[in-house]
Scaffold this active site. Sequence first.
Site, PDB file in Angstrom:
ATOM      1  N   CYS A   1       2.248   1.389  12.650  1.00  0.00           N
ATOM      2  CA  CYS A   1       3.554   1.987  12.903  1.00  0.00           C
ATOM      3  C   CYS A   1       3.641   2.565  14.300  1.00  0.00           C
ATOM      4  O   CYS A   1       4.721   2.760  14.832  1.00  0.00           O
ATOM      5  CB  CYS A   1       3.870   3.047  11.848  1.00  0.00           C
ATOM      6  SG  CYS A   1       2.510   4.113  11.479  1.00  0.00           S
TER       7      CYS A   1
ATOM      8  N   GLY B   1       0.809  -1.217   0.000  1.00  0.00           N
ATOM      9  CA  GLY B   1       0.000   0.000   0.000  1.00  0.00           C
ATOM     10  C   GLY B   1       0.843   1.267   0.000  1.00  0.00           C
ATOM     11  O   GLY B   1       0.483   2.264  -0.627  1.00  0.00           O
TER      12      GLY B   1
ATOM     13  N   ALA C   1      -1.571  -7.173   0.234  1.00  0.00           N
ATOM     14  CA  ALA C   1      -2.080  -8.541   0.429  1.00  0.00           C
ATOM     15  C   ALA C   1      -2.142  -8.978   1.889  1.00  0.00           C
ATOM     16  O   ALA C   1      -3.018  -9.754   2.282  1.00  0.00           O
ATOM     17  CB  ALA C   1      -1.205  -9.525  -0.355  1.00  0.00           C
TER      18      ALA C   1
HETATM   19  N1  PLP Z   1      -3.060   2.442   3.881  1.00  0.00           N
HETATM   20  C1  PLP Z   1      -3.740   1.938   4.915  1.00  0.00           C
HETATM   21  C2  PLP Z   1      -5.144   2.375   5.148  1.00  0.00           C
HETATM   22  C3  PLP Z   1      -3.152   0.998   5.767  1.00  0.00           C
HETATM   23  O1  PLP Z   1      -3.857   0.503   6.794  1.00  0.00           O
HETATM   24  C4  PLP Z   1      -1.826   0.595   5.501  1.00  0.00           C
HETATM   25  C5  PLP Z   1      -1.150  -0.370   6.416  1.00  0.00           C
HETATM   26  O2  PLP Z   1      -1.196  -0.223   7.611  1.00  0.00           O
HETATM   27  C6  PLP Z   1      -1.166   1.134   4.392  1.00  0.00           C
HETATM   28  C7  PLP Z   1      -1.812   2.070   3.609  1.00  0.00           C
HETATM   29  C8  PLP Z   1       0.239   0.749   4.052  1.00  0.00           C
HETATM   30  O3  PLP Z   1       0.323  -0.581   3.665  1.00  0.00           O
HETATM   31  P1  PLP Z   1       1.744  -1.343   3.705  1.00  0.00           P
HETATM   32  O4  PLP Z   1       2.305  -1.124   5.084  1.00  0.00           O
HETATM   33  O5  PLP Z   1       1.425  -2.755   3.442  1.00  0.00           O
HETATM   34  O6  PLP Z   1       2.602  -0.712   2.673  1.00  0.00           O
END
Ligand code: PLP
Length: 377
Positions: A330, A73, A203
């Site tokens: 995080c 993401g 995923a």
């Molecule tokens: N966007 C949202 C709403 C999320 O909950 C997250 C993950 O916590 C992300 C983006 C980022 O995804 P990733 O950490 O897999 O890159």
Amino acid sequence: MEDCRIYLDNAATTPLSKTVLDAMMPYLTTHFGNPSAIYSYGREAKLAVENARKAVAKILNTQPSEIFFTVGGTESANTAITGAVRDLGCKRIITSAIEHHATLRTVQRLQQTGEAVVNYVQLLPDGHIDLNDLEKLLAESEAKTLIALMHANNEIGNLLDIRTVGELCKKYHAIFYCDTVQTIGRFPLDLKEIFVHFISASAHKFHGPKGAGMLYINENIGIKPFINGGAQERNMRAGTENVAGIVGFAKALQITADNCEQNSRSIQELKMYLYHRLKNEIPNIGFNGDVEGQSLYALLNVSFPKTDKTEMLLYNLDIHHICASSGSACSSGVNQASHVLEAVYPNHNRVAIRFSFSEENTKEEIDIVVEKIKELI
Ligand code: PLP
């Protein structure tokens, strides 16, 4: 040894499904070829990637040529937002203060470099995006604009009316990036029906592997790659493909989408069961977000009055093998103020705990959690 932990942090990540792992296994072992290679090992890997792309496109009712695999993401958000500004001429970004950091930090960076002006749309008291303010912002400038708003908020669960926002974008000729990381597969998304230019996915949020994500880019727009190098992903995303991850992504999405109706019902029941028990049995408890309204069925953000005991609650739940979070992944485990709660409830001075569910959770687990919370506070 049996794992006795209760896992209620599925918005952070989910366990990999056994079926998904089985589908991935050949591509981690015998079918190890590089998809760019011309011999049979390469061709079978390439076929797996293209079949995964077709499967994902079908679920979203779109073209395979609009699906690009990424590592997750965060990369998808960076690619979409940066591409909209640098390649589509968006000189203004409208976003909200409660977006995921993948969006917020990217937007802030483009503001710092002077490449875009950023406007933050107002929030309603329950944390929903104020759509009247969004339209007002869209109407007040002729500048080409990117709207970057998430479908479901990963901390409080509020759902955006993605169709209405899409219609506003259409009316004002804006580009729309919607972070669908928390909703893809969990809500039916028909991309032929919704006006949106980019959506993103990861995923590991739906029982797939970590490090496998997707960016949908509408065929009517073209951006340059964010990661430069080889010609993979039709020149859009350089780097040797994570073949097993891509296969796992598609398999996990397929399973999630196929079971969406049934699972959404049972997970919503669990959420409301926890909600009602806490509400009825713990004095001065509250809930963040629009729990009984437009809300992600897999998430409940609980608000406790601040006391020595509630401040330690997350840690004490962990000691008792209950895994929940203070908000975004995080910041979980770190006593850091949530930017989402600060924006929706300024000076709230309460303790928030996010419980997020999957189809693997049970009512018995919820009962144990409620009793443990009562005991601990
Ligand atoms: N966007 C949202 C709403 C999320 O909950 C997250 C993950 O916590 C992300 C983006 C980022 O995804 P990733 O950490 O897999 O890159």
